[in-house]
Design an enzyme around this catalytic site. Sequence first.
Site, PDB file in Angstrom:
ATOM      1  N   HIS A  58      33.712  42.704  46.651  1.00 56.54           N
ATOM      2  CA  HIS A  58      32.723  43.800  46.697  1.00 56.54           C
ATOM      3  C   HIS A  58      31.411  43.377  46.063  1.00 56.54           C
ATOM      4  O   HIS A  58      30.624  44.211  45.639  1.00 56.54           O
ATOM      5  CB  HIS A  58      33.284  45.055  45.994  1.00 56.54           C
ATOM      6  CG  HIS A  58      34.386  45.692  46.781  1.00 56.54           C
ATOM      7  ND1 HIS A  58      35.332  46.518  46.223  1.00 56.54           N
ATOM      8  CD2 HIS A  58      34.715  45.586  48.091  1.00 56.54           C
ATOM      9  CE1 HIS A  58      36.181  46.916  47.159  1.00 56.54           C
ATOM     10  NE2 HIS A  58      35.837  46.355  48.292  1.00 56.54           N
ATOM     11  N   ALA A  80      47.626  45.965  32.230  1.00 58.21           N
ATOM     12  CA  ALA A  80      47.481  44.517  32.484  1.00 58.21           C
ATOM     13  C   ALA A  80      47.447  43.742  31.178  1.00 58.21           C
ATOM     14  O   ALA A  80      48.031  42.657  31.063  1.00 58.21           O
ATOM     15  CB  ALA A  80      46.201  44.286  33.282  1.00 58.21           C
ATOM     16  N   VAL A 106      33.190  44.112  40.157  1.00 61.47           N
ATOM     17  CA  VAL A 106      31.831  43.538  40.269  1.00 61.47           C
ATOM     18  C   VAL A 106      31.291  43.147  38.892  1.00 61.47           C
ATOM     19  O   VAL A 106      30.109  42.860  38.736  1.00 61.47           O
ATOM     20  CB  VAL A 106      30.892  44.559  40.959  1.00 61.47           C
ATOM     21  CG1 VAL A 106      31.350  44.825  42.391  1.00 61.47           C
ATOM     22  CG2 VAL A 106      30.795  45.871  40.172  1.00 61.47           C
ATOM     23  N   CYS A 108       7.671  43.746  47.397  1.00 61.46           N
ATOM     24  CA  CYS A 108       7.938  44.762  48.433  1.00 61.46           C
ATOM     25  C   CYS A 108       7.789  46.184  47.903  1.00 61.46           C
ATOM     26  O   CYS A 108       7.937  47.139  48.641  1.00 61.46           O
ATOM     27  CB  CYS A 108       9.366  44.581  48.962  1.00 61.46           C
ATOM     28  SG  CYS A 108       9.706  42.875  49.390  1.00 61.46           S
ATOM     29  N   ASN A 157      50.763  47.724  37.003  1.00 56.40           N
ATOM     30  CA  ASN A 157      49.991  48.965  37.016  1.00 56.40           C
ATOM     31  C   ASN A 157      50.782  50.007  36.214  1.00 56.40           C
ATOM     32  O   ASN A 157      52.002  50.048  36.340  1.00 56.40           O
ATOM     33  CB  ASN A 157      49.813  49.436  38.480  1.00 56.40           C
ATOM     34  CG  ASN A 157      48.712  50.469  38.625  1.00 56.40           C
ATOM     35  OD1 ASN A 157      48.571  51.365  37.784  1.00 56.40           O
ATOM     36  ND2 ASN A 157      47.910  50.338  39.669  1.00 56.40           N
ATOM     37  N   GLY A 162      46.084  46.251  38.715  1.00 61.66           N
ATOM     38  CA  GLY A 162      45.098  47.282  38.395  1.00 61.66           C
ATOM     39  C   GLY A 162      44.297  47.795  39.566  1.00 61.66           C
ATOM     40  O   GLY A 162      43.084  47.969  39.448  1.00 61.66           O
ATOM     41  N   THR A 163      44.955  48.052  40.687  1.00 68.93           N
ATOM     42  CA  THR A 163      44.223  48.636  41.806  1.00 68.93           C
ATOM     43  C   THR A 163      45.041  49.767  42.426  1.00 68.93           C
ATOM     44  O   THR A 163      46.261  49.687  42.525  1.00 68.93           O
ATOM     45  CB  THR A 163      43.858  47.598  42.882  1.00 68.93           C
ATOM     46  OG1 THR A 163      43.144  48.239  43.958  1.00 68.93           O
ATOM     47  CG2 THR A 163      45.094  46.894  43.453  1.00 68.93           C
ATOM     48  N   SER A 164      44.321  50.818  42.853  1.00 65.65           N
ATOM     49  CA  SER A 164      45.009  51.980  43.451  1.00 65.65           C
ATOM     50  C   SER A 164      45.350  51.700  44.913  1.00 65.65           C
ATOM     51  O   SER A 164      46.083  52.450  45.541  1.00 65.65           O
ATOM     52  CB  SER A 164      44.105  53.218  43.355  1.00 65.65           C
ATOM     53  OG  SER A 164      42.872  52.944  44.023  1.00 65.65           O
ATOM     54  N   GLN A 189      38.174  43.042  43.446  1.00 66.25           N
ATOM     55  CA  GLN A 189      37.337  44.133  43.964  1.00 66.25           C
ATOM     56  C   GLN A 189      36.284  44.500  42.923  1.00 66.25           C
ATOM     57  O   GLN A 189      35.379  45.282  43.190  1.00 66.25           O
ATOM     58  CB  GLN A 189      38.197  45.372  44.252  1.00 66.25           C
ATOM     59  CG  GLN A 189      39.279  45.135  45.290  1.00 66.25           C
ATOM     60  CD  GLN A 189      40.254  46.286  45.346  1.00 66.25           C
ATOM     61  OE1 GLN A 189      40.068  47.244  46.104  1.00 66.25           O
ATOM     62  NE2 GLN A 189      41.296  46.213  44.555  1.00 66.25           N
TER      63      GLN A 189
HETATM   64  N1  APR Z   1      45.957  48.048  33.437  1.00 69.95           N
HETATM   65  C1  APR Z   1      46.320  47.975  34.747  1.00 69.95           C
HETATM   66  N2  APR Z   1      46.057  48.951  35.654  1.00 69.95           N
HETATM   67  C2  APR Z   1      45.403  50.035  35.196  1.00 69.95           C
HETATM   68  C3  APR Z   1      44.989  50.188  33.863  1.00 69.95           C
HETATM   69  C4  APR Z   1      45.290  49.131  32.965  1.00 69.95           C
HETATM   70  N3  APR Z   1      44.933  49.192  31.665  1.00 69.95           N
HETATM   71  N4  APR Z   1      44.357  51.400  33.736  1.00 69.95           N
HETATM   72  C5  APR Z   1      44.371  51.955  34.975  1.00 69.95           C
HETATM   73  N5  APR Z   1      45.013  51.148  35.846  1.00 69.95           N
HETATM   74  C6  APR Z   1      45.223  51.329  37.286  1.00 69.95           C
HETATM   75  C7  APR Z   1      45.257  52.766  37.754  1.00 69.95           C
HETATM   76  O1  APR Z   1      46.599  53.267  37.672  1.00 69.95           O
HETATM   77  C8  APR Z   1      44.799  52.620  39.216  1.00 69.95           C
HETATM   78  O2  APR Z   1      45.910  52.359  40.064  1.00 69.95           O
HETATM   79  O3  APR Z   1      44.113  50.746  37.940  1.00 69.95           O
HETATM   80  C9  APR Z   1      43.897  51.397  39.186  1.00 69.95           C
HETATM   81  C10 APR Z   1      42.420  51.742  39.304  1.00 69.95           C
HETATM   82  O4  APR Z   1      42.217  52.272  40.594  1.00 69.95           O
HETATM   83  P1  APR Z   1      40.707  52.570  41.076  1.00 69.95           P
HETATM   84  O5  APR Z   1      39.959  53.261  39.988  1.00 69.95           O
HETATM   85  O6  APR Z   1      40.817  53.192  42.422  1.00 69.95           O
HETATM   86  O7  APR Z   1      40.049  51.124  41.195  1.00 69.95           O
HETATM   87  P2  APR Z   1      40.176  50.104  42.419  1.00 69.95           P
HETATM   88  O8  APR Z   1      41.531  50.145  43.020  1.00 69.95           O
HETATM   89  O9  APR Z   1      39.685  48.794  41.916  1.00 69.95           O
HETATM   90  O10 APR Z   1      39.096  50.691  43.468  1.00 69.95           O
HETATM   91  C11 APR Z   1      38.834  49.902  44.601  1.00 69.95           C
HETATM   92  O11 APR Z   1      37.085  51.447  45.204  1.00 69.95           O
HETATM   93  O12 APR Z   1      35.288  52.731  44.614  1.00 69.95           O
HETATM   94  C12 APR Z   1      35.650  51.540  45.189  1.00 69.95           C
HETATM   95  O13 APR Z   1      34.358  49.605  45.205  1.00 69.95           O
HETATM   96  C13 APR Z   1      35.134  50.382  44.365  1.00 69.95           C
HETATM   97  O14 APR Z   1      36.173  48.228  44.036  1.00 69.95           O
HETATM   98  C14 APR Z   1      36.391  49.631  43.966  1.00 69.95           C
HETATM   99  C15 APR Z   1      37.399  50.079  45.003  1.00 69.95           C
HETATM  100 ZN    ZN Z   2      11.291  42.197  47.977  1.00 72.44          ZN
END
Ligand code: APR
Ligand code: ZN
Length: 245
Positions: free
Chosen positions: A118, A233, A102, A151, A214, A188-190, A100
């Site tokens: 994304h 991670a 970028v 443009c 996580n 590492g994603t919520s 997810q």
């Molecule tokens: N190692 C692993 N996980 C971690 C660490 C770490 N060092 N630090 C934080 N985290 C976890 C947090 O506990 C949380 O669950 O990473 C997660 C980050 O969550 P978000 O900030 O919500 O990021 P993400 O899940 O990638 O968001 C998804 O939301 O805003 C949109 O497009 C944006 O791609 C993004 C999407």
């Molecule tokens: Zn253009």
Amino acid sequence: MDEYRKIADIIKERGYTVAFTGAGISVDSGIPAFRGGQGLWEKYDPMEYAHIRAFNSNPEKVWVMLHEMSGVILDAKPSPAHTALGELEKKGFLKAVITQNVDGLHQAAGNSNVIEYHGSHRWFICLSCSKRVPLTHDVVDLHPYPICEKCNRALKPDVVFFGESIPMEAIIKANEEAQRCKVMLIIGTSGVVYPAAEIPHISKSAGAIIVEINPEQTPFTSSITDYFLKGTASAVLPNILAYLK
Ligand code: APR
Ligand code: ZN
């Protein structure tokens, strides 16, 4: 048994692992996550700074956040976690990364099959003529924002803003890998943003073992996760890799 060894054995036995990553894997590269304590969305309301309507109506305001994000991404290096995933691919265990993020750090760490669900902040595009320019310091240093000369309108990072759809090719490739994998590493994603958060559910329904890394629990943890490794991670992945030498 050491849980890292257990996961390494599962990866070895099951043969086809895919990683699904979020902002947490890049926190150790100095890129802030979006939610939680120091999250970017605590500082910038995503509806005012990361929605396509906001970009079209007030690019100068959105570019205040984009300048900050671009600078952080330009200087970021792969974390030990990104590097471990690069190694896992080299050893033949990791077949794809669906991210997810970028920031382009999975490619920088050597992963070759990276599905950027994304989009990528490593490129800027013109929404009128689709011209693309790479992220460089001189592009980013243009104020109030870089424009397409042809443009005469603001360039936009080639990322999916809220209110925009996921690139079709990314959806198709991500679904294929999610169906195919025997192990999915959720790192590492919520797990709160859809349709991306659907991907691990596809793998679970296809019979994959779900391993989640996580420091915090997420909606995945109590629903589809088979093994929850609490920790960052960069602390966890190298320990699993150590058993896959
Ligand atoms: N190692 C692993 N996980 C971690 C660490 C770490 N060092 N630090 C934080 N985290 C976890 C947090 O506990 C949380 O669950 O990473 C997660 C980050 O969550 P978000 O900030 O919500 O990021 P993400 O899940 O990638 O968001 C998804 O939301 O805003 C949109 O497009 C944006 O791609 C993004 C999407
Ligand atoms: Zn253009």
